[in-house]
Write a protein that holds these residues in place. Structure first.
Motif: not given
Length: 194
Positions: A160-184
């Motif tokens: 559970g801890v490993i999958t939670t950490v992986r999910k949080v990292r995945l959500m953070t990466q998607r949020r950063q990519q979306a922010a980069a696309l918005r600024t572009a």
């Protein structure tokens, strides 16, 4: 069912040199260079871990992997260590971690579900059924699950801890990519001079 990669995906870096429009036909376009940080040296442990196989199992594949490995470990524990709960529990923890690490990002929720099922499957060879019937074997497995619940909860917590950490990292990466696309998208387009 599973896909193999040789290492983690590496993001490709693009040159960040936007051109500014020139104010007149005779002037050269000014170039704005963005300073980049120097690359940090990668520790040898990380390099060794990157060389290991990194399969991506589906939800069903991760459940089958965990159940098959725990069944084999349960059989070996029954033969070599006379069904030792400590040995079985210690073998269960890394299987839980690998199941959580190797499941695909889409199927992350299945790892904490598949791990307790695999624990129960692996208990079948080491459960000491007093009688010869199927009912006594089922009762022995249920009793073994109740007695060794600490290992069961520990492995489930690890997954559970490993999958939670992986999910949080995945959500953070998607949020950063979306922010980069918005600024572009907001960046003004260069004006072409005729």
């Amino acid at each position: 069912m599973e896909q193999h990669r040789t290492g983690p995906p590496r993001p490709q870096q693009r040159s960040q040199t936007p051109l500014l429009p020139s104010s007149g036909p005779g002037e050269a376009a000014a170039v704005c260079r963005v300073a980049t940080r120097p690359a940090r040296p990668v520790p040898p442990v990380v390099l060794a871990l990157r060389r290991l196989p990194n399969p991506r199992l589906t939800g069903l594949g991760s459940g089958l992997f965990a159940a098959a490995v725990m069944l084999v470990f349960g059989g070996l524990d029954g033969l070599l260590f006379d069904g030792s709960a400590v040995v079985y529990g210690l073998l269960f923890l890394p299987v839980s971690a690998l199941t959580a690490l190797w499941v695909r990002p889409v199927d992350l929720v299945t790892a904490p579900i598949a791990v307790p099922i695999a624990f129960a499957v692996g208990m079948v060879p080491i459960a000491g059924g007093g009688g010869e019937g199927l009912g006594s074997r089922i009762m022995a497995v249920i009793t073994g699950l109740a007695v060794h619940a600490g290992w069961l909860y520990g492995g489930t917590l690890v997954a559970g801890v490993i999958t939670t950490v992986r999910k949080v990292r995945l959500m953070t990466q998607r949020r950063q990519q979306a922010a980069a696309l918005r600024t572009a998208a907001r960046r003004p387009k260069p004006v072409k001079s005729k």
